[in-house]
Scaffold this active site. Structure first.
Site, short mmCIF file in Angstrom:
data_model
loop_
_atom_site.label_atom_id
_atom_site.label_comp_id
_atom_site.label_asym_id
_atom_site.label_seq_id
_atom_site.Cartn_x
_atom_site.Cartn_y
_atom_site.Cartn_z
N SER A 149 0.96 -1.25 0.11
CA SER A 149 0.12 -0.04 0.12
C SER A 149 0.80 1.14 0.11
O SER A 149 0.62 2.21 -0.72
CB SER A 149 -0.83 -0.06 1.23
N TRP A 150 1.92 1.39 0.71
CA TRP A 150 2.78 2.54 1.02
C TRP A 150 3.61 2.80 -0.35
O TRP A 150 3.71 3.72 -0.77
CB TRP A 150 3.52 2.45 2.23
N LYS B 116 6.02 3.91 17.92
CA LYS B 116 4.64 4.35 17.84
C LYS B 116 3.67 3.24 17.38
O LYS B 116 2.39 3.12 17.97
CB LYS B 116 4.26 5.40 17.09
N ASP C 242 3.06 11.10 14.09
CA ASP C 242 2.71 9.89 13.82
C ASP C 242 2.03 8.73 15.10
O ASP C 242 1.24 7.94 14.20
CB ASP C 242 4.28 8.91 13.63
N ASN D 215 -1.77 -1.77 13.08
CA ASN D 215 -1.54 -2.00 14.46
C ASN D 215 -2.48 -1.98 15.32
O ASN D 215 -2.78 -2.65 16.31
CB ASN D 215 -0.31 -1.23 14.89
#
Length: 339
Positions: free
Chosen positions: A14-15, A195, A248, A260
């Site tokens: 996706s990224w 994160k 983020d 996540n």
């Protein structure tokens, strides 16, 4: 005017696909390298990527290949958008394929277990110095789904060589994607990686049925842990107040796009980690990073109770409710820390 250039994007997830679209729309000549033939064929023939970006039409100029050398041919910049678990093997392949130095840009967020290395360190270990002009980290609060839809997004290009960071800034900058620069690579990578652990915790609290109070507490104290480890590792504490830190953290802990958060939510509802990962169908970076940071914190003797609790839920079958109870029952402390 931004210089138009040939750019290789390694990774058809996706990224990788989303960033390739940005670069194409900015006028660059882009080739995506992927290792799944069906995804590559779909990108080339239908200009879609249904597995990673369902129901989204991409650019008719989208091109992909299964051959790494073909993607690299003539490229001035290489964007590495792969899961952190594949970073070493892909960079080893990249090292063998490169014939001249390239500007490397990585967008992967994680810490390698056992070595406790950041991704730039893994890249530098696998790609010979004479085959890379610089390594830039591109990170910040971003979901590929929203970038593809042209929603306003901000990222930060981090490199000790600010001139290299500015080249990345120029390549990606447009009316929908604003890019800042920063010299603190350590802070950018630690903020982006850790994160994901806290986002697992945020999903767990939501899965347990807790409300905004619990999530706000988790995010705030989670950022204290991220900063504590980051500063010990050599980061500038101010970085954690920026896009690659609190920015983020916010987006990953509060969005349904976050893998996540979704994984944590299922854990909080009683699903096993094995079943969660089977159902996700995509990489959940926080799981691997939780293992790595658990090891790293023990090695450095840094107090990271939230990270430790999430590690126990993931790898020691700790009941999520009991993990929360233990966190809430810890000895009283002064909130403010000196870094």
């Amino acid at each position: 005017m931004t210089k138009k250039q040939k750019i290789a994007v390694l990774g058809a997830g996706s990224w990788g696909t989303g960033l390739a679209l940005v670069l194409i729309e900015n006028g660059h000549d882009v080739v995506i390298w992927g290792n799944h033939s069906e995804v590559v064929e779909e990108l080339n023939t239908k200009h879609t990527n249904q597995h990673y970006l369902p129901d989204m039409t991409l650019s008719p100029h989208m091109r992909a290949t299964l051959v790494l050398e073909e993607a690299l041919e003539g490229a001035e910049m290489v964007v590495i958008a792969i899961p952190t678990s594949a970073m070493r093997i892909v960079c080893s392949q990249l090292n063998n394929a490169l014939k001249e130095p390239k500007l490397l840009v990585h967008v992967s967020k994680g810490i390698e277990p056992d070595t406790n290395l950041r991704m730039t360190q893994v890249i530098e270990a696998e790609v010979d110095s004479e085959k890379r002009s610089a390594v830039v980290v591109l990170s910040g609060p971003s979901h590929a789904e929203e970038v593809v839809r042209h929603h306003p997004t901000t990222l930060c290009a981090s490199c000790k060589d600010l001139a290299a960071a500015e080249l990345v800034q120029d390549a990606f900058l447009n009316n929908n994607l604003r890019i800042y620069t920063n010299e603190d690579v350590i802070g950018a990578e630690i903020g982006g990686a850790l994160k994901n652990i806290i986002a697992l915790g945020a999903g767990i609290t939501d899965g347990l049925g807790y409300g905004d109070n619990a999530k706000a507490a988790l995010m705030t104290r989670g950022m204290a842990e991220i900063t504590r480890l980051g500063v010990t590792a050599g980061a500038d504490p101010q970085t954690f107040y920026g896009l690659t830190g609190i920015g983020d953290l916010i987006v990953t802990c509060t969005s349904v796009h976050s893998r996540n958060w979704r994984a944590g939510n299922m854990l909080g509802k009683g699903e096993s980690l094995e079943r969660v990962l089977e159902n996700m169908g995509m990489v959940v970076e926080g799981v691997r990073t939780a293992k790595a940071v658990h090891q790293w914190a023990q090695k450095l003797e840094i107090d990271m109770p939230i990270t430790e609790a999430i590690y126990q839920v993931l790898f020691e079958n700790q009941n999520p409710q009991l993990a929360v109870d233990r966190l809430m029952g810890r000895d009283r402390k002064l909130e403010k820390e000196e870094y």
